[in-house]
Every structure is written in structure tokens, then in C-alpha cells.
Design a protein around this motif. Structure first.
Motif, PDB file in Angstrom:
ATOM      1  N   THR A 129       0.811  -1.218   0.000  1.00 34.69           N
ATOM      2  CA  THR A 129       0.000   0.000   0.000  1.00 34.69           C
ATOM      3  C   THR A 129       0.842   1.264   0.000  1.00 34.69           C
ATOM      4  O   THR A 129       0.542   2.221  -0.726  1.00 34.69           O
ATOM      5  N   GLU A 130       1.905   1.298   0.776  1.00 30.26           N
ATOM      6  CA  GLU A 130       2.748   2.490   0.823  1.00 30.26           C
ATOM      7  C   GLU A 130       3.370   2.785  -0.537  1.00 30.26           C
ATOM      8  O   GLU A 130       3.451   3.942  -0.970  1.00 30.26           O
ATOM      9  N   GLU A 131       3.814   1.739  -1.222  1.00 32.33           N
ATOM     10  CA  GLU A 131       4.394   1.922  -2.561  1.00 32.33           C
ATOM     11  C   GLU A 131       3.348   2.430  -3.540  1.00 32.33           C
ATOM     12  O   GLU A 131       3.626   3.288  -4.380  1.00 32.33           O
ATOM     13  N   ILE A 132       2.124   1.911  -3.413  1.00 30.30           N
ATOM     14  CA  ILE A 132       1.047   2.333  -4.310  1.00 30.30           C
ATOM     15  C   ILE A 132       0.747   3.814  -4.126  1.00 30.30           C
ATOM     16  O   ILE A 132       0.603   4.565  -5.098  1.00 30.30           O
ATOM     17  N   ILE A 133       0.652   4.262  -2.888  1.00 26.07           N
ATOM     18  CA  ILE A 133       0.370   5.678  -2.622  1.00 26.07           C
ATOM     19  C   ILE A 133       1.467   6.557  -3.228  1.00 26.07           C
ATOM     20  O   ILE A 133       1.183   7.568  -3.886  1.00 26.07           O
ATOM     21  N   TYR A 134       2.714   6.160  -3.018  1.00 28.98           N
ATOM     22  CA  TYR A 134       3.837   6.932  -3.549  1.00 28.98           C
ATOM     23  C   TYR A 134       3.783   6.987  -5.076  1.00 28.98           C
ATOM     24  O   TYR A 134       3.946   8.062  -5.690  1.00 28.98           O
ATOM     25  N   LYS A 135       3.547   5.851  -5.714  1.00 32.24           N
ATOM     26  CA  LYS A 135       3.568   5.798  -7.166  1.00 32.24           C
ATOM     27  C   LYS A 135       2.370   6.513  -7.788  1.00 32.24           C
ATOM     28  O   LYS A 135       2.480   7.107  -8.871  1.00 32.24           O
ATOM     29  N   LEU A 136       1.233   6.490  -7.123  1.00 34.87           N
ATOM     30  CA  LEU A 136       0.084   7.248  -7.606  1.00 34.87           C
ATOM     31  C   LEU A 136       0.373   8.742  -7.573  1.00 34.87           C
ATOM     32  O   LEU A 136       0.119   9.469  -8.540  1.00 34.87           O
ATOM     33  N   LYS A 137       0.907   9.200  -6.450  1.00 33.25           N
ATOM     34  CA  LYS A 137       1.173  10.631  -6.292  1.00 33.25           C
ATOM     35  C   LYS A 137       2.271  11.117  -7.231  1.00 33.25           C
ATOM     36  O   LYS A 137       2.314  12.304  -7.569  1.00 33.25           O
ATOM     37  N   GLN A 140       3.522   7.372 -11.425  1.00 35.50           N
ATOM     38  CA  GLN A 140       4.184   6.173 -11.942  1.00 35.50           C
ATOM     39  C   GLN A 140       3.204   5.042 -12.226  1.00 35.50           C
ATOM     40  O   GLN A 140       3.543   4.081 -12.921  1.00 35.50           O
ATOM     41  N   ILE A 141       2.002   5.129 -11.679  1.00 32.98           N
ATOM     42  CA  ILE A 141       0.911   4.226 -12.042  1.00 32.98           C
ATOM     43  C   ILE A 141      -0.343   5.075 -12.226  1.00 32.98           C
ATOM     44  O   ILE A 141      -0.439   6.191 -11.700  1.00 32.98           O
ATOM     45  N   ASP A 142      -1.307   4.548 -12.977  1.00 38.27           N
ATOM     46  CA  ASP A 142      -2.520   5.317 -13.281  1.00 38.27           C
ATOM     47  C   ASP A 142      -3.615   5.111 -12.242  1.00 38.27           C
ATOM     48  O   ASP A 142      -4.413   6.018 -11.980  1.00 38.27           O
ATOM     49  N   ALA A 143      -3.679   3.917 -11.675  1.00 35.08           N
ATOM     50  CA  ALA A 143      -4.696   3.600 -10.672  1.00 35.08           C
ATOM     51  C   ALA A 143      -4.229   2.371  -9.919  1.00 35.08           C
ATOM     52  O   ALA A 143      -3.205   1.771 -10.247  1.00 35.08           O
ATOM     53  N   ALA A 144      -4.988   1.991  -8.887  1.00 31.16           N
ATOM     54  CA  ALA A 144      -4.603   0.818  -8.104  1.00 31.16           C
ATOM     55  C   ALA A 144      -5.835   0.211  -7.456  1.00 31.16           C
ATOM     56  O   ALA A 144      -6.888   0.861  -7.325  1.00 31.16           O
ATOM     57  N   ILE A 145      -5.688  -1.034  -7.060  1.00 29.42           N
ATOM     58  CA  ILE A 145      -6.725  -1.718  -6.278  1.00 29.42           C
ATOM     59  C   ILE A 145      -6.104  -2.047  -4.932  1.00 29.42           C
ATOM     60  O   ILE A 145      -5.079  -2.722  -4.852  1.00 29.42           O
ATOM     61  N   ALA A 146      -6.730  -1.537  -3.865  1.00 30.84           N
ATOM     62  CA  ALA A 146      -6.144  -1.676  -2.536  1.00 30.84           C
ATOM     63  C   ALA A 146      -7.241  -1.666  -1.483  1.00 30.84           C
ATOM     64  O   ALA A 146      -8.394  -1.317  -1.757  1.00 30.84           O
ATOM     65  N   ALA A 147      -6.848  -2.063  -0.266  1.00 36.30           N
ATOM     66  CA  ALA A 147      -7.771  -1.981   0.867  1.00 36.30           C
ATOM     67  C   ALA A 147      -7.876  -0.522   1.300  1.00 36.30           C
ATOM     68  O   ALA A 147      -6.875   0.199   1.367  1.00 36.30           O
ATOM     69  N   THR A 148      -9.077  -0.089   1.589  1.00 33.21           N
ATOM     70  CA  THR A 148      -9.334   1.289   1.990  1.00 33.21           C
ATOM     71  C   THR A 148     -10.219   1.283   3.241  1.00 33.21           C
ATOM     72  O   THR A 148     -10.674   0.216   3.667  1.00 33.21           O
ATOM     73  N   PRO A 149     -10.489   2.424   3.869  1.00 36.75           N
ATOM     74  CA  PRO A 149     -10.121   3.781   3.463  1.00 36.75           C
ATOM     75  C   PRO A 149      -8.686   4.111   3.847  1.00 36.75           C
ATOM     76  O   PRO A 149      -8.200   3.714   4.896  1.00 36.75           O
ATOM     77  N   LEU A 150      -8.022   4.871   2.974  1.00 40.59           N
ATOM     78  CA  LEU A 150      -6.643   5.281   3.213  1.00 40.59           C
ATOM     79  C   LEU A 150      -6.558   6.707   3.751  1.00 40.59           C
ATOM     80  O   LEU A 150      -5.568   7.088   4.358  1.00 40.59           O
ATOM     81  N   LEU A 151      -7.622   7.493   3.465  1.00 38.74           N
ATOM     82  CA  LEU A 151      -7.686   8.880   3.951  1.00 38.74           C
ATOM     83  C   LEU A 151      -6.462   9.672   3.517  1.00 38.74           C
ATOM     84  O   LEU A 151      -5.887  10.442   4.284  1.00 38.74           O
ATOM     85  N   GLU A 152      -6.057   9.468   2.272  1.00 42.48           N
ATOM     86  CA  GLU A 152      -4.909  10.171   1.716  1.00 42.48           C
ATOM     87  C   GLU A 152      -5.389  11.367   0.895  1.00 42.48           C
ATOM     88  O   GLU A 152      -6.231  11.233   0.011  1.00 42.48           O
ATOM     89  N   GLN A 153      -4.825  12.528   1.198  1.00 42.54           N
ATOM     90  CA  GLN A 153      -5.166  13.711   0.438  1.00 42.54           C
ATOM     91  C   GLN A 153      -4.774  13.522  -1.025  1.00 42.54           C
ATOM     92  O   GLN A 153      -3.728  12.964  -1.323  1.00 42.54           O
ATOM     93  N   ASP A 154      -5.625  13.968  -1.928  1.00 39.82           N
ATOM     94  CA  ASP A 154      -5.393  13.934  -3.374  1.00 39.82           C
ATOM     95  C   ASP A 154      -5.607  12.560  -3.999  1.00 39.82           C
ATOM     96  O   ASP A 154      -5.414  12.401  -5.204  1.00 39.82           O
TER      97      ASP A 154
END
Length: 312
Positions: A129-137, A140-154
């Protein structure tokens, strides 16, 4: 200043190496270096400190990269507008998936999706999950499938389904129970996935206590459910599994599955993407295909969502 030059700058910032960046951009290293040098000359600043290994951004370079991402994203949005107007769904789309979802969800929707949208080049990459958040922001990736809620801004989240946790509890640990509650779980009996898995965090959040017994004979964490199941079968403990994973077990192992009482502790699984909503037409196509195939396999209503982030 050109969009191409900005893309080259972003590639070097990501890979910290001119040669590797050139390979990723499908140009020669001299061409990429020359274009970045032209941009630096035009701006009269140094974007990269070439004396450091690996190559580092200068202070002004870091600010330029932030703005370059915005400019490149907005230029890509123009392509999206044109594609949507033409009804075209295609091109490369990088999708990240967390490891505890990949083996069960991917076989359910992938064939359906590529048959329905053959012009989409779906590049699937497995990250925590941490890598996905970094790569989305960082685009480096367009979207992801992950467990939520992540409550990440943006980062936006579209819920796909709710998946209950189930107990994998051999008879020696079962105490004649046909259903379990969180209070029945002893953290010292539970075999866990290794750090970095949000499913591990979910288990720890379910358990009433996260304190381990100092006299415990062994402590093991693994990267796969299969290892945890085999150890459970040897009488070394119990574990929790995602509901969809339990469906693929053999008939003997399925006898060790014990459901939770309602409301069932569950993970929320979502399609997540950066707020810029680039390639939104492909995101919508993915959501529709996945929702269609999952709806027939999982339909739990009375659930309690467990956070994928470890409680402090």
C-alpha cells in the motif's frame, strides 16, 4: 520549453540515472541529455546535481519537478478529452494491486476486461500500500486496487466490494465453535503476514490485544497465505484469510474455515487513483468490469470495515 523536455526531466528524477531514463523514454542517452541541458540553459538553472551518485535534484530542481508533473498531467488530460470524445478506450494503463488481492481478484476480471477492451495495454504491477500511494502521487501508475479507506489527500477511492475476514482454525484450536468473534482471537496463536501487508494490520486491528507472550516458542511471519495455512495444518497456530481466498482451498482445508459472527470484520476494497483523474474513461471501464464479476461471488451486507492502517 517543451512537454518532451519535461517528460525527460521527470524520467531522470524518477530513475536518478540518465541512461536508464533514456531507455524508459525510448530515446538515446545523448538525445535526452541534450534536451535537458537545453532546458537548463533556457531557465539558467541546474535541475540536476550531476556530481552526486545517484544523480540528485537541486533545490530549484525539486520545485521544477513538482510543476512539471502538473504540466504533463494537464497535457495528458487533453489526450483524454479527445479519446473520450471519440469513444476510444485504449493505450497503456498501469494498474497497481496489493499482493493479498492479486491472486483472487485478478483471475476473476482480467480475461473479461482484455476481451472487452482489446486496445488497452493493461500493465499490472504488484506493490504494497505504501508503494502504491507513492507511485500514484508521482504519476508512476494510473490507478490501483487496494484496501481502503486510506484517507490520503489527493487520492480518490471508488469502493468495489466488501470482503470479510474468515478464520482458518484447525480443530485443536476451535473449541467446538462454528462462528467466532474478535474476542475469541489470541494474538499469540495467530500466524501473520510479514510487515508491509495491510492485511496484517487488519488482523492486528481486529485482535483485542497486540501484545505477544515473551515465552512464545516461536514467532513467524510469511509473505504468503499458503505458508500460513500449511503451518496451521501442522498445529502451529491459526490465521485469518480474505473470504475470496478461502473459496479456492481444497475440500479438506475448507473444513478449517470458520466465519465471524455478524457484523463480520471486513476489508473495503477500492479502485483508487490520483485526483487529476487522468484516463478516467479506462478507470470507469475497470470499475464496471470488476463490479460485474465480483457481484456474483461476494454479497455481504452486515459488515464492519477494518482499517488497513495499523492502530497506534
Amino acid at each position: 520549453m517543451t512537454i518532451t523536455q519535461l517528460n525527460y526531466v521527470l524520467a531522470v528524477a524518477e530513475h536518478q540515472n540518465f541512461t536508464l531514463a533514456a531507455e524508459k523514454c525510448f530515446v538515446t542517452q545523448p538525445t535526452l541529455s541534450m534536451q535537458i541541458q537545453k532546458l537548463e540553459d533556457e531557465l539558467d538553472v541546474k535541475i540536476f546535481d550531476r556530481n552526486k551518485k545517484p544523480i540528485q535534484l537541486t533545490e530549484v530542481g525539486r520545485q521544477i519537478v513538482i510543476q512539471a508533473k502538473n504540466i504533463v498531467n494537464e497535457s495528458d488530460r487533453i489526450k483524454d478529452i479527445v479519446d473520450q470524445q471519440k469513444g476510444f478506450i485504449g493505450g497503456e494503463f498501469k494498474l497497481g494491486i496489493i499482493p493479498t488481492i492479486t491472486p483472487t481478484l485478478l483471475p476473476m476480471f482480467l480475461t473479461n476486461f482484455i476481451n472487452k477492451y482489446p486496445k488497452v495495454n493493461l500493465v499490472i504491477e504488484e506493490y504494497n500500500t505504501e508503494e502504491i500511494i507513492y507511485k500514484l502521487k508521482n504519476g508512476q501508475i494510473d490507478a490501483a486496487i487496494a484496501a481502503t479507506p486510506l484517507l490520503e489527500q489527493d487520492i480518490k477511492e471508488i469502493v468495489l466490494y466488501y470482503e470479510p475476514f474468515v478464520g482458518y482454525i484447525p480443530e485443536d484450536f476451535r473449541n467446538n465453535k462454528v462462528e467466532i468473534e474478535p474476542e475469541d482471537l489470541d494474538i499469540n496463536d495467530i500466524l501473520l503476514l510479514k510487515d508491509g501487508h495491510c492485511f496484517r494490520n487488519g488482523i492486528l486491528n481486529i485482535c483485542k490485544s497486540s501484545k505477544t507472550d515473551p515465552n512464545r516458542k516461536f514467532e513467524l511471519t510469511s509473505g504468503s497465505f499458503e505458508t500460513l495455512i500449511k503451518l496451521s495444518n501442522e498445529g502451529l497456530g491459526v490465521t485469518l484469510l480474505p473470504y475470496l481466498h478461502s473459496l479456492s482451498l481444497n475440500d479438506i482445508d475448507k473444513k478449517n474455515i470458520i466465519p465471524f459472527k455478524d457484523p463480520k470484520p471486513s476489508r473495503e476494497v477500492s479502485l483508487i487513483y490520483f485526483k487529476s483523474e487522468l484516463k478516467s474513461h479506462i478507470i470507469d471501464a475497470l470499475r464496471n468490469v470488476i463490479s460485474g464479476v465480483v457481484r456474483g461471488a461476494i454479497a455481504f451486507q452486515d459488515v464492519k470495515i477494518i482499517s488497513p492502517k495499523l492502530k497506534k
